[in-house]
Write an enzyme that holds these catalytic residues in place. Structure first.
Site, mmCIF file in Angstrom:
data_model
loop_
_atom_site.group_PDB
_atom_site.id
_atom_site.type_symbol
_atom_site.label_atom_id
_atom_site.label_comp_id
_atom_site.label_asym_id
_atom_site.label_seq_id
_atom_site.Cartn_x
_atom_site.Cartn_y
_atom_site.Cartn_z
ATOM 1 N N ASP A 4 -0.115 13.749 3.171
ATOM 2 C CA ASP A 4 -1.351 13.392 3.862
ATOM 3 C C ASP A 4 -1.162 13.289 5.360
ATOM 4 O OD1 ASP A 4 -2.794 13.287 1.622
ATOM 5 O OD2 ASP A 4 -3.057 11.109 1.548
ATOM 6 N N LYS B 248 -7.078 15.165 5.247
ATOM 7 C CA LYS B 248 -7.805 13.911 5.045
ATOM 8 C C LYS B 248 -7.672 13.002 6.241
ATOM 9 C CE LYS B 248 -8.669 13.285 0.423
ATOM 10 N NZ LYS B 248 -9.089 12.235 -0.408
ATOM 11 N N MET C 8 -9.688 1.214 7.843
ATOM 12 C CA MET C 8 -10.761 2.177 8.146
ATOM 13 C C MET C 8 -11.989 1.475 8.719
ATOM 14 S SD MET C 8 -10.441 4.317 4.571
ATOM 15 C CE MET C 8 -10.252 2.859 3.556
HETATM 16 N N1 SAH Z 1 -2.675 3.816 1.726
HETATM 17 C C1 SAH Z 1 -2.717 3.471 3.127
HETATM 18 C C2 SAH Z 1 -4.119 3.295 3.635
HETATM 19 C C3 SAH Z 1 -4.950 4.537 3.617
HETATM 20 S S1 SAH Z 1 -6.567 4.291 4.228
HETATM 21 C C4 SAH Z 1 -1.884 2.207 3.347
HETATM 22 O O1 SAH Z 1 -1.447 1.571 2.389
HETATM 23 O O2 SAH Z 1 -1.665 1.852 4.508
HETATM 24 C C5 SAH Z 1 -6.394 4.840 5.877
HETATM 25 C C6 SAH Z 1 -6.474 3.691 6.846
HETATM 26 O O3 SAH Z 1 -5.262 2.980 6.839
HETATM 27 C C7 SAH Z 1 -6.675 4.076 8.284
HETATM 28 O O4 SAH Z 1 -8.025 4.345 8.578
HETATM 29 C C8 SAH Z 1 -6.195 2.840 8.987
HETATM 30 O O5 SAH Z 1 -7.148 1.836 8.951
HETATM 31 C C9 SAH Z 1 -5.038 2.416 8.106
HETATM 32 N N2 SAH Z 1 -3.739 2.884 8.609
HETATM 33 C C10 SAH Z 1 -2.846 3.635 7.980
HETATM 34 N N3 SAH Z 1 -1.734 3.803 8.716
HETATM 35 C C11 SAH Z 1 -1.937 3.117 9.845
HETATM 36 C C12 SAH Z 1 -1.164 2.865 11.004
HETATM 37 N N4 SAH Z 1 0.069 3.370 11.165
HETATM 38 N N5 SAH Z 1 -1.684 2.091 11.970
HETATM 39 C C13 SAH Z 1 -2.899 1.560 11.841
HETATM 40 N N6 SAH Z 1 -3.679 1.766 10.785
HETATM 41 C C14 SAH Z 1 -3.212 2.511 9.790
#
Ligand code: SAH
Length: 519
Positions: A47, A69, A185
């Site tokens: 992803d 995505k 998000m």
């Molecule tokens: N499965 C992922 C989340 C996916 S949803 C997890 O466990 O982290 C995607 C959202 O995750 C983004 O819109 C943001 O809000 C957050 N996100 C993921 N990686 C990030 C990062 N390095 N820094 C800040 N927000 C992050």
């Protein structure tokens, strides 16, 4: 038939899917188990948020599929297509790693993908990951729970529009019923999220931190309160991916903000080295928070002919000294030794000299203790140290680069030694995109550049391709130049570069130290 296909047939041609959490951004935050599965993957479907650096753990001949995505942006593949790819690849007997940012079961649609696999009767395994919420809090200096502040935490999707009629989020309950709230998000909907929380009873003065690209060198965070954070985020133009952390624990950030306080945090440092050697310098700088841009300016390749060295390898016992003036000289020399079915025992005759602490260390890793280490880590230093011992009549082998400075052999020859120079490698310019290098400097994307040898300087300048001194000045304007030692500095200056940093001892740790004290 290769081994992998053989294995697949052994298992009756049923593949397996590993749904692996990649962690939040910093690739080293993946689990050991996750990495092990990537290492044996035949297909990796990854992803947008999974660190691309993790892909290098996969076998080079694996199939890599970008599933895209990115919130708001057109999806590269629909969820249905992704599900189908997983099923098709696994059905054809492949080991498939489905790599997702953070934890695959936290807002990652991992559950949906696994449901499809269950339906298709395919075997799978799920590897959890460090979710971005805990990483964002940690890397922003916020303990997500704390005995004195909160005893509960909730992960909430901010993707759901809070103004819509039916909502799965009970705003009234989460507003006051939970200590720390983390919204994934949530950037687009931030104004309505904060408004909803306040309207449902949360104190408007509750501290909030918004963290973008958490745990990576590009991390950016902004602070505020429930009543003003939406404005601040708009003003600072914070874009996804970012997390919103709400709660009294955020106030601890003032005390604990460790990651962003590191000496080189946010500094973009270009490291010009050989692909093989950049790692120590990069690791050291990154530990201090630097955002390193690795730029290979040199490729190390074998000499056109091994004849000169091979001839001497057959009569090593006739030498009084073997001198090593670079790490490459050592590794290439020993590579050739191995190819000739020889090893360290064949070096028992001559004494061994190293140019500096690092080369001595590398020698040590081959089981050789250097007999001589100069006080000054340069060719001149090594020559002086040898002259002190007296070299008249000595036979000295110097395995080194095809093109190198002649100071050392000249000094030793003048002093009455017989010096045999044998090329064990040559430096060539790698074929990298010159235009991209120029763009980095035109757009002022580099704060500091490191040079660790004269050839890194000349190759860099060749690749940068400035038409005139003025143009070079313009491109390098505002860029701090760090050179490892006097020889490199001299080359840099002769070629029109100002040098701002040069350590006292000419080693990588010392270079890192001087960059630190410069800032
Ligand atoms: N499965 C992922 C989340 C996916 S949803 C997890 O466990 O982290 C995607 C959202 O995750 C983004 O819109 C943001 O809000 C957050 N996100 C993921 N990686 C990030 C990062 N390095 N820094 C800040 N927000 C992050």
């Amino acid at each position: 038939m290769d081994m992998k296909t053989e294995q697949a047939i052994d298992k009756g041609k049923k593949g397996k899917v590993y749904l692996v959490g990649a962690g939040p951004g910093d690739p080293t935050l993946i689990t050991i188990k996750g990495k092990q599965f990537i290492e044996k993957a035949e297909v990796v479907i990854y992803d947008y948020l999974a660190s691309k650096k993790l892909l290098k753990f996969a076998p080079a001949d694996a199939e890599f599929i970008y599933a895209g995505k990115k919130g708001g942006v057109k999806h590269t593949h629909t969820q249905e297509e992704i599900n189908q790819m997983l099923i098709d690849r696994a059905n054809s007997g492949k080991i498939v790693v489905r790599l997702k940012g953070g934890d695959p079961f936290i807002f990652g649609r991992g559950g949906e993908e696994i449901e499809e696999l269950v339906k298709a009767g395919l075997p799978f395994e799920v590897v959890p990951g460090v979710t971005s919420a805990t990483a964002a809090a940690t890397y922003a200096g916020v303990p997500i729970t704390h005995r004195g502040y909160t005893s509960s935490v909730a992960f909430v999707t901010g993707h759901e529009d809070p103004t819509k009629e039916t909502t799965n989020i009970d705003w009234e309950k989460i507003a006051t019923g939970i200590g720390t709230l983390v919204f994934y998000m949530g950037i687009k909907n931030l104004p309505s999220i904060t408004e909803k929380l306040i309207r449902n009873g949360r104190d408007p003065k509750t501290p909030v931190v918004v963290v973008r690209w958490a745990s990576t060198p590009e991390q950016k965070s902004v602070d505020g309160t429930l009543e003003n954070i939406a404005d601040i985020v708009r003003r600072e133009d914070i874009k996804p991916p970012a997390l919103v952390v709400v709660g009294e624990v955020v106030s601890l950030r003032k005390k604990i903000n460790w990651f962003e306080k590191r000496a080189l945090f946010g500094k973009r440092i270009m490291v010009t080295r050989t692909r093989e050697q950049a790692s120590d310098l990069v690791a050291g700088l990154e530990e201090m928070g630097a955002n390193c841009i690795e730029w290979a300016t040199i490729s190390i390749v074998p000499p056109d002919s091994w004849e000169a060295l091979d001839q001497e390898l057959a009569q090593l016992d006739t030498f009084d000294w073997i001198l090593f003036t670079s790490i490459n000289a050592i590794t290439c020399f020993f590579d050739r030794l191995r190819e000739k079915d020889m090893d360290a025992r064949d070096l028992k005759g001559p004494r061994i000299g190293a140019v500096g602490a690092t080369t001595a260390e590398v020698l040590q890793s081959y089981g050789i203790r250097a007999d001589l280490l100069p006080e000054k880590f340069t060719g001149e230093g090594l020559a002086e140290a040898l002259l002190e011992k007296g070299v008249t009549g000595d036979k000295i082998l110097l395995p080194r680069a095809l093109k190198a400075r002649e100071v050392l052999p000249e000094k030793l020859t003048t002093a009455g030694a017989e010096v045999v120079v044998a090329p064990v490698y040559q430096n060539v310019r790698p074929k990298t995109q010159k235009a991209e290098l120029r763009r980095q400097f035109e757009e002022k994307k580099v704060d500091l550049i490191t040079f660790t040898s004269s050839s890194t300087v000349t190759n860099f300048l060749h690749m940068l391709h400035a038409e005139s001194d003025e143009e070079l000045k313009m491109l390098m304007n505002g860029v701090v130049v760090a050179s490892i030692g006097p020889v490199t500095t001299k080359t840099a200056k002769e070629n029109g570069l100002d040098v701002h940093i040069q350590p006292e001892t000419y080693t990588i740790p010392a270079l890192i130290e001087s960059i630190l004290s410069y800032y």
